[in-house]
Motif scaffolding. Structure first.
Motif, PDB file in Angstrom:
ATOM      1  N   UNK A  47      -8.661  16.410  -3.644  1.00 43.18           N
ATOM      2  CA  UNK A  47      -8.587  15.213  -2.801  1.00 43.18           C
ATOM      3  C   UNK A  47      -8.782  13.959  -3.641  1.00 43.18           C
ATOM      4  N   UNK A  48      -9.744  13.984  -4.550  1.00 44.06           N
ATOM      5  CA  UNK A  48      -9.996  12.816  -5.393  1.00 44.06           C
ATOM      6  C   UNK A  48      -8.788  12.513  -6.266  1.00 44.06           C
ATOM      7  N   UNK A  49      -8.164  13.546  -6.823  1.00 44.73           N
ATOM      8  CA  UNK A  49      -6.957  13.323  -7.641  1.00 44.73           C
ATOM      9  C   UNK A  49      -5.844  12.696  -6.808  1.00 44.73           C
ATOM     10  N   UNK A  50      -5.663  13.186  -5.582  1.00 46.58           N
ATOM     11  CA  UNK A  50      -4.608  12.643  -4.725  1.00 46.58           C
ATOM     12  C   UNK A  50      -4.871  11.174  -4.395  1.00 46.58           C
ATOM     13  N   UNK A  51      -6.114  10.847  -4.098  1.00 44.68           N
ATOM     14  CA  UNK A  51      -6.454   9.456  -3.792  1.00 44.68           C
ATOM     15  C   UNK A  51      -6.327   8.576  -5.032  1.00 44.68           C
ATOM     16  N   UNK A  52      -6.688   9.114  -6.177  1.00 48.68           N
ATOM     17  CA  UNK A  52      -6.568   8.334  -7.411  1.00 48.68           C
ATOM     18  C   UNK A  52      -5.100   8.040  -7.715  1.00 48.68           C
ATOM     19  N   UNK A  53      -4.212   8.991  -7.433  1.00 49.78           N
ATOM     20  CA  UNK A  53      -2.775   8.744  -7.654  1.00 49.78           C
ATOM     21  C   UNK A  53      -2.286   7.572  -6.805  1.00 49.78           C
ATOM     22  N   UNK A  54      -2.810   7.453  -5.589  1.00 49.04           N
ATOM     23  CA  UNK A  54      -2.424   6.324  -4.744  1.00 49.04           C
ATOM     24  C   UNK A  54      -2.824   5.012  -5.394  1.00 49.04           C
ATOM     25  N   UNK A  55      -4.020   4.957  -5.938  1.00 51.36           N
ATOM     26  CA  UNK A  55      -4.498   3.704  -6.541  1.00 51.36           C
ATOM     27  C   UNK A  55      -3.748   3.338  -7.803  1.00 51.36           C
ATOM     28  N   UNK A  56      -3.106   4.317  -8.448  1.00 54.65           N
ATOM     29  CA  UNK A  56      -2.447   4.061  -9.728  1.00 54.65           C
ATOM     30  C   UNK A  56      -0.989   3.630  -9.571  1.00 54.65           C
ATOM     31  N   UNK A  57      -0.526   3.425  -8.364  1.00 55.90           N
ATOM     32  CA  UNK A  57       0.825   2.911  -8.187  1.00 55.90           C
ATOM     33  C   UNK A  57       0.928   1.516  -8.791  1.00 55.90           C
ATOM     34  N   UNK A  58       2.093   1.197  -9.314  1.00 55.49           N
ATOM     35  CA  UNK A  58       2.294  -0.106  -9.948  1.00 55.49           C
ATOM     36  C   UNK A  58       1.965  -1.234  -8.980  1.00 55.49           C
ATOM     37  N   UNK A  59       1.146  -2.169  -9.438  1.00 55.78           N
ATOM     38  CA  UNK A  59       0.753  -3.301  -8.599  1.00 55.78           C
ATOM     39  C   UNK A  59      -0.299  -2.978  -7.576  1.00 55.78           C
ATOM     40  N   UNK A  60      -0.907  -1.796  -7.679  1.00 59.71           N
ATOM     41  CA  UNK A  60      -1.873  -1.378  -6.675  1.00 59.71           C
ATOM     42  C   UNK A  60      -3.089  -2.277  -6.576  1.00 59.71           C
ATOM     43  N   UNK A  69       0.854  -1.189   0.000  1.00 56.26           N
ATOM     44  CA  UNK A  69       0.000   0.000   0.000  1.00 56.26           C
ATOM     45  C   UNK A  69       0.892   1.242   0.000  1.00 56.26           C
ATOM     46  N   UNK A  70       0.275   2.404  -0.177  1.00 56.17           N
ATOM     47  CA  UNK A  70       1.024   3.645  -0.134  1.00 56.17           C
ATOM     48  C   UNK A  70       1.207   4.279  -1.496  1.00 56.17           C
ATOM     49  N   UNK A  87     -11.794   1.850  -9.596  1.00 53.28           N
ATOM     50  CA  UNK A  87     -11.126   2.917  -8.839  1.00 53.28           C
ATOM     51  C   UNK A  87     -11.025   4.184  -9.704  1.00 53.28           C
ATOM     52  N   UNK A  88     -11.987   4.375 -10.571  1.00 54.58           N
ATOM     53  CA  UNK A  88     -12.032   5.602 -11.367  1.00 54.58           C
ATOM     54  C   UNK A  88     -12.338   6.778 -10.443  1.00 54.58           C
ATOM     55  N   UNK A  89     -11.948   8.002 -10.829  1.00 56.66           N
ATOM     56  CA  UNK A  89     -12.218   9.160  -9.968  1.00 56.66           C
ATOM     57  C   UNK A  89     -13.681   9.312  -9.557  1.00 56.66           C
ATOM     58  N   UNK A  90     -14.667   9.120 -10.458  1.00 54.68           N
ATOM     59  CA  UNK A  90     -16.058   9.240  -9.989  1.00 54.68           C
ATOM     60  C   UNK A  90     -16.419   8.240  -8.906  1.00 54.68           C
TER      61      UNK A  90
END
Length: 294
Positions: free
Chosen positions: A199-212, A74-75, A175-178
């Protein structure tokens, strides 16, 4: 740890080179503050990272030296590929406490991290002065929403998300932004005004990490649940633990709130009410810090 000429405490990053279940797990940690040591464990979820604990760590930094690690898998950085199972997360906390033993005057755990912290306190009886559990949960989203009668589907869903190509497509859809925004308004923040595009963009960036998708698949389907029932969860608690305080959010979802209420009803656990839903430490850090101190 304050910057010259300002009262704002300084955040620093420390990398702990841990070995967990025989694998190297470089673990980034945020450090901030002065005073007795405090360990702050973020929740386990698709959108969780140690950054979610920063507002609370800043509030506590005047009286504690706070250490905030990311969980393996995670992270907001490249994810360590480790077996995503409860045994790994118990072993992770053992390795963390070996590398940064404290002792910790205070340990705070949010959401799914709570039972892992309590179990660690049992294994390491001198590690923690007291425990604070913020919106504690023990059961993943699908088991909570669907119940055990549909448990046969959980493994199938996890395997589908873990599949190459198809799994990645399923993950991206879910895990799309909407969808992240809808989820956060429904039960993560509770206050719709807090769920901003930033906030949504920041959370979406977390989900897009490789292997997320692997951590998400394990968490959502109950694969990281450290216990299998409410009875097992409550059995983690007892007189041989440090003092335990539960912070119960006012607007926690019904099923999750019911599990918190069952815990609060047990002997030896005290409670405070805080605003918000499942992530009050992010949007109400001052109130949560006051409930920790009070």
């Amino acid at each position: 740890m304050a910057t010259a000429g300002t009262s704002h405490p300084t955040l620093t990053t420390r990398i702990l080179d841990l070995t967990v279940v025989g694998q190297s797990v470089p673990t980034p940690c945020t450090e901030i503050g002065t005073g007795p040591a405090a360990l702050l464990l973020p929740a386990l979820s698709s959108i969780s990272a140690r950054e979610e604990m920063r507002p609370l760590a800043r509030e506590l930094a005047g009286g504690h030296h706070c250490l905030v690690p990311d969980w393996p898998g995670f992270g907001a950085q490249a994810r360590a590929r480790v077996p995503l199972a409860p045994a790994t997360y118990h072993a992770f906390l053992d390795a963390l406490l070996a590398a940064a033993p404290g002792p910790y005057a205070l340990a705070v755990a949010a959401g799914h991290a709570a039972p892992y912290l309590v179990a660690a306190a049992r294994r390491h009886p001198d590690a923690f002065g007291r425990l604070v559990l913020v919106a504690p949960t023990w059961r993943g989203p699908l088991p909570t929403a669907m119940g055990e009668r549909r448990a046969k589907w959980f493994g199938r869903i996890r395997r589908a998300i873990e599949m190459p190509l198809v799994g990645e497509a399923l993950y991206r859809i879910n895990i799309s932004p909407p969808i992240i925004g809808r989820m956060m308004r429904a039960h993560v923040y509770a206050e719709a005004a807090h769920v901003t595009p930033e906030v949504i963009r920041a959370k979406h960036r977390i989900t897009r990490q490789s292997g997320g998708r692997f951590g998400t698949a394990a968490f959502v389907t109950g694969g990281l649940d450290p216990v299998g029932s409410r009875a097992e969860f409550l059995a983690l608690f007892g007189n041989d633990l440090p003092p335990v305080r539960v912070l119960r959010p006012e607007r926690a979802p019904r099923r999750s709130g019911g599990e918190m209420d069952a815990l609060i009803a047990t002997a030896g656990v005290e409670a405070r009410t805080v605003p918000g839903a499942l992530s009050p430490h992010e949007k109400f850090p001052r109130e949560v810090a006051a409930a920790i101190r009070g």
